[in-house]
Write an enzyme that holds these catalytic residues in place. Structure first.
Site, PDB file in Angstrom:
ATOM      1  N   GLU A 220      -2.033   5.508  -1.946  1.00  0.00           N
ATOM      2  CA  GLU A 220      -2.270   4.422  -2.915  1.00  0.00           C
ATOM      3  C   GLU A 220      -3.740   4.071  -3.151  1.00  0.00           C
ATOM      4  O   GLU A 220      -4.142   2.913  -3.020  1.00  0.00           O
ATOM      5  CB  GLU A 220      -1.490   3.164  -2.504  1.00  0.00           C
ATOM      6  CG  GLU A 220       0.008   3.401  -2.430  1.00  0.00           C
ATOM      7  CD  GLU A 220       0.824   2.111  -2.315  1.00  0.00           C
ATOM      8  OE1 GLU A 220       0.267   1.076  -1.909  1.00  0.00           O
ATOM      9  OE2 GLU A 220       2.027   2.153  -2.645  1.00  0.00           O
ATOM     10  N   GLU A 340       7.269   7.051  -3.528  1.00  0.00           N
ATOM     11  CA  GLU A 340       7.714   5.804  -2.883  1.00  0.00           C
ATOM     12  C   GLU A 340       8.461   4.978  -3.912  1.00  0.00           C
ATOM     13  O   GLU A 340       7.995   4.827  -5.042  1.00  0.00           O
ATOM     14  CB  GLU A 340       6.538   4.936  -2.380  1.00  0.00           C
ATOM     15  CG  GLU A 340       5.873   5.413  -1.117  1.00  0.00           C
ATOM     16  CD  GLU A 340       4.919   4.354  -0.511  1.00  0.00           C
ATOM     17  OE1 GLU A 340       5.099   3.139  -0.741  1.00  0.00           O
ATOM     18  OE2 GLU A 340       3.985   4.770   0.198  1.00  0.00           O
TER      19      GLU A 340
END
Ligand SMILES: *[C@@H]1O[C@H](CO)[C@@H](O)[C@H](O)[C@H]1NC(C)=O
Ligand SMILES: *[C@@H]1O[C@H](CO)[C@@H](O)[C@H](O)[C@H]1NC(C)=O
Ligand SMILES: *[C@@H]1O[C@H](CO)[C@@H](O)[C@H](O)[C@H]1NC(C)=O
Length: 439
Positions: A220, A340
């Site tokens: 991320e 995710e």
């Protein structure tokens, strides 16, 4: 995802460090407990390859029913928690899952793999050896992440602190991780050590091991101090090129959340909110880099919208996914992996049926994309645990075999994908057990 479970865990463990060092001592005196707990017969796997928007194994197209268990290496360090690794990998393999995304880093904290720049804890490296060897035994491949943008398990904040403490850091900003030459050097030397690690159980260097699906550069990434996106772009170019120079056989992804940035003005309306284009990440531009083999996208409407009706969340999820799949086909010519996704149990109207429905929307989009030979290549639910891990849970944790409807949903996906693409040799036995009754 903010790994609140991991933060809680660190808090929990500090008081028992003294106890932990006794365990270390015991480990040393009992010798190689890892080797003895892995089956001797080596399962043969081949490398996953990419051609255009699709993955291939042994020349056959490969769509992925995957999951996240970030904790595998961490829990393999100590004997008391090590059985969880086999339990998780075996349980998921029996459900027909083929790839697990997990952390191949732990910087500076408790049970750190990298204690300080370039200094590694052999005990923790052996735990990672064990995870990889055990995954191979179950025919599961691993998508391994090399550092965290967030603070859990050290992350870029730890690298910046190291540079600062050693008096070489340019800045105390967390984002100097991306532009400080000393920190880039730290990270590259970390990457080199991991990629060239010779597994003490299998004898195979990580870079030569087909059990590894691929490398994810960073979980991320955001670089909010440079909203133009140039800083992060430059870092991805440098680091993906560096990984390829050591390991040309494995696939590489960035680890992006999928937000569109300033170089894709027409796509900005698909972002959840205005802030998403100012984070220094730029999905299409970043994923286009030639040394990046596939794109990664996360799906967290609970975190992206303050108050959104559940039905609207489902609609948004489909729109978000289809937009990225279209990018994969038209702009990138690369596979898109939803690495995710999760529905938080902290929603006021949360119930487990809603979570099943949420997950089903995502699995259905992947199946539909696969049927049409489009770029949607796989999904990785956040996150799976085994029984007895309550203190490591966050608001997304699932023990996948505990609830029949959840178990059926995910095993049905394994069967549906297998019907489309055929069965991997490593999966044949498992699918025989689960697929006859599946729709
Ligand atoms: C795996 O591959 C090795 C080397 O090619 C071979 O010797 C061995 O018999 C294979 N094992 C199985 C179970 O297929
Ligand atoms: C990739 O796919 C294209 C189109 O199907 C095919 O012509 C080409 O031979 C493939 N390349 C490799 C390396 O398999
Ligand atoms: C770096 O990130 C950490 C964790 O998010 C935060 O607590 C800290 O204040 C940040 N430091 C700077 C200088 O921005």
């Amino acid at each position: 995802m903010v790994k609140s479970g991991a933060e809680r865990m660190n808090g929990l463990f500090y008081p028992i460090i003294g106890f932990a060092s006794c365990v270390v001592f015991l480990y040393m005196s009992f010798g190689d407990v890892f080797t003895s707990s892995v089956n001797k017969e080596i399962v043969n796997l081949s490398f996953v390859e990419r051609n255009g928007t699709q993955f291939f194994v042994d020349g056959k197209v490969f769509y992925i029913n995957g999951w996240n268990s970030y904790w595998l290496m961490d829990h393999a360090v100590e004997g008391s928690s090590r059985p969880r690794i086999k339990q998780m990998l075996q349980g998921a393999a029996k459900m027909g899952f083929t790839v697990c995304r997990t952390w191949a880093f732990n910087d500076g904290g408790y049970n750190a793999l990298q204690i300080s720049p370039g200094r590694f804890d052999e005990r923790v490296f052996r735990a990672l050896d064990y995870v990889i060897a055990e995954a191979r035994q179950h025919g599961v491949r691993l998508l391994l992440t090399l550092v965290n943008n967030l603070q859990a398990y050290g992350g870029k904040t730890q690298y910046v602190k190291w540079a600062w403490d050693e008096g070489v850091g340019l800045s105390s900003s967390n984002d100097s991780f991306f532009y400080d030459p000393s920190i880039r050097h730290y990270f590259k030397s970390y990457v080199k050590t991991v990629l060239t690690r010779k597994n003490t159980i299998t004898g195979i260097e990580y870079r030569d091991d087909p059990t590894i699906f691929g490398w994810e550069l960073i979980n991320e990434p955001r670089c909010i101090t440079d909203a133009s996106g140039d800083t992060l772009q430059d870092w991805i170019v440098e680091m993906s090129t560096f990984v390829k120079s050591i390991d040309s056989r494995h696939l590489i992804t960035v680890g992006l959340e999928g937000f569109y940035g300033p170089k894709s003005p027409k796509r900005l309306t698909v972002n959840p909110q205005f802030w998403a284009s100012d984070l220094g990440a730029d999905f299409i531009r970043n994923s286009k880099i030639s040394t990046v083999d596939f794109a990664s996208v996360h799906i967290y409407p609970d975190h992206w919208f303050r108050h959104q009706d559940f039905e609207d969340k489902l609609k948004y999820v489909a729109k978000w996914m289809l937009s990225h799949i279209e990018d994969g086909d038209r702009e990138l010519q690369k596979p898109i992996m939803f690495t995710e996704f999760g529905l938080s149990n902290e929603n006021e109207d949360f119930d487990l049926d809603k979570r099943d429905r949420f997950n089903k929307v995502i699995l259905d989009v992947i199946l539909k994309s696969a049927k049409r030979k489009r770029s949607g290549a796989g999904s990785f639910v956040w996150q799976f645990l085994v029984e007895g891990m309550e203190e490591y849970n966050d608001d997304f944790g699932i023990v996948p075999w505990q609830r029949p409807s959840t178990y059926k949903l995910f095993t049905a996906q394994s069967c549906r994908l297998a019907r489309l693409q055929g069965t991997l040799p490593t999966q044949a036995e498992y699918l025989k057990q689960i697929c006859s009754h599946s729709p």
